[in-house]
Motif scaffolding. Sequence first.
Motif, PDB file in Angstrom:
ATOM      1  N   ARG A 165      -1.578   2.187  -7.768  1.00 62.19           N
ATOM      2  CA  ARG A 165      -2.410   1.751  -6.648  1.00 62.19           C
ATOM      3  C   ARG A 165      -2.193   2.609  -5.405  1.00 62.19           C
ATOM      4  O   ARG A 165      -2.402   2.165  -4.300  1.00 62.19           O
ATOM      5  CB  ARG A 165      -2.105   0.283  -6.318  1.00 62.19           C
ATOM      6  N   ALA A 166      -1.804   3.843  -5.602  1.00 57.49           N
ATOM      7  CA  ALA A 166      -1.529   4.732  -4.468  1.00 57.49           C
ATOM      8  C   ALA A 166      -2.764   5.553  -4.127  1.00 57.49           C
ATOM      9  O   ALA A 166      -3.665   5.737  -4.937  1.00 57.49           O
ATOM     10  CB  ALA A 166      -0.365   5.659  -4.807  1.00 57.49           C
ATOM     11  N   GLU A 167      -2.767   6.063  -2.912  1.00 54.39           N
ATOM     12  CA  GLU A 167      -3.856   6.919  -2.432  1.00 54.39           C
ATOM     13  C   GLU A 167      -3.257   8.261  -2.051  1.00 54.39           C
ATOM     14  O   GLU A 167      -2.212   8.341  -1.417  1.00 54.39           O
ATOM     15  CB  GLU A 167      -4.498   6.272  -1.203  1.00 54.39           C
ATOM     16  N   LEU A 168      -3.918   9.342  -2.460  1.00 55.19           N
ATOM     17  CA  LEU A 168      -3.473  10.692  -2.137  1.00 55.19           C
ATOM     18  C   LEU A 168      -4.282  11.222  -0.967  1.00 55.19           C
ATOM     19  O   LEU A 168      -5.505  11.183  -0.976  1.00 55.19           O
ATOM     20  CB  LEU A 168      -3.652  11.611  -3.344  1.00 55.19           C
ATOM     21  N   ARG A 169      -3.597  11.696   0.038  1.00 57.12           N
ATOM     22  CA  ARG A 169      -4.255  12.327   1.193  1.00 57.12           C
ATOM     23  C   ARG A 169      -3.724  13.730   1.358  1.00 57.12           C
ATOM     24  O   ARG A 169      -2.569  13.976   1.237  1.00 57.12           O
ATOM     25  CB  ARG A 169      -3.993  11.544   2.481  1.00 57.12           C
ATOM     26  N   ILE A 176       0.621   5.458   0.331  1.00 53.21           N
ATOM     27  CA  ILE A 176      -0.152   6.657   0.623  1.00 53.21           C
ATOM     28  C   ILE A 176       0.773   7.847   0.417  1.00 53.21           C
ATOM     29  O   ILE A 176       1.851   7.918   1.002  1.00 53.21           O
ATOM     30  CB  ILE A 176      -0.710   6.648   2.059  1.00 53.21           C
ATOM     31  N   LYS A 197      -0.034  14.308  -7.203  1.00 51.36           N
ATOM     32  CA  LYS A 197      -1.020  13.656  -8.074  1.00 51.36           C
ATOM     33  C   LYS A 197      -0.336  12.828  -9.150  1.00 51.36           C
ATOM     34  O   LYS A 197      -0.777  11.734  -9.479  1.00 51.36           O
ATOM     35  CB  LYS A 197      -1.963  14.685  -8.690  1.00 51.36           C
ATOM     36  N   VAL A 254       0.899   9.586  -7.624  1.00 51.33           N
ATOM     37  CA  VAL A 254      -0.215   8.657  -7.416  1.00 51.33           C
ATOM     38  C   VAL A 254      -0.582   7.979  -8.738  1.00 51.33           C
ATOM     39  O   VAL A 254      -0.807   6.766  -8.786  1.00 51.33           O
ATOM     40  CB  VAL A 254      -1.427   9.392  -6.797  1.00 51.33           C
ATOM     41  N   PRO A 276       0.839  -1.205   0.000  1.00 53.51           N
ATOM     42  CA  PRO A 276       0.000   0.000   0.000  1.00 53.51           C
ATOM     43  C   PRO A 276       0.874   1.256   0.000  1.00 53.51           C
ATOM     44  O   PRO A 276       1.860   1.331   0.718  1.00 53.51           O
ATOM     45  CB  PRO A 276      -0.775  -0.098   1.315  1.00 53.51           C
TER      46      PRO A 276
END
Length: 91
Positions: A87-91, A62, A79, A82, A60
């Motif tokens: 398969r990355a998530e941007l927070r 992030i 961005k 990602v 995972p």
Amino acid sequence: VGPGAVKASFSPAPVSDKFADFPIAMTLRPSQVRATAADTAMMVPGAIALSRRYNELKLPVIVMAGAGDRIAHVGEHAKRLVEDVGRAELR
């Protein structure tokens, strides 16, 4: 490296209390200047080589980014990372 560079590194947040007493003079020693120059010279080629392998990441990911960051911009850097990782998530 000096107080201005340290301030810019933390901007727009204030310099961390833990870092405020860092002995800046240590960064100006000839051995440290040479090491920093060597790291700087290898930074872009190293990043390019690693970026070709982003799609191999199986864990995972992030990506943390702040709208006020003046070095790593959300739209231009976070961005894109990602998207490149997939398969990355941007927070």
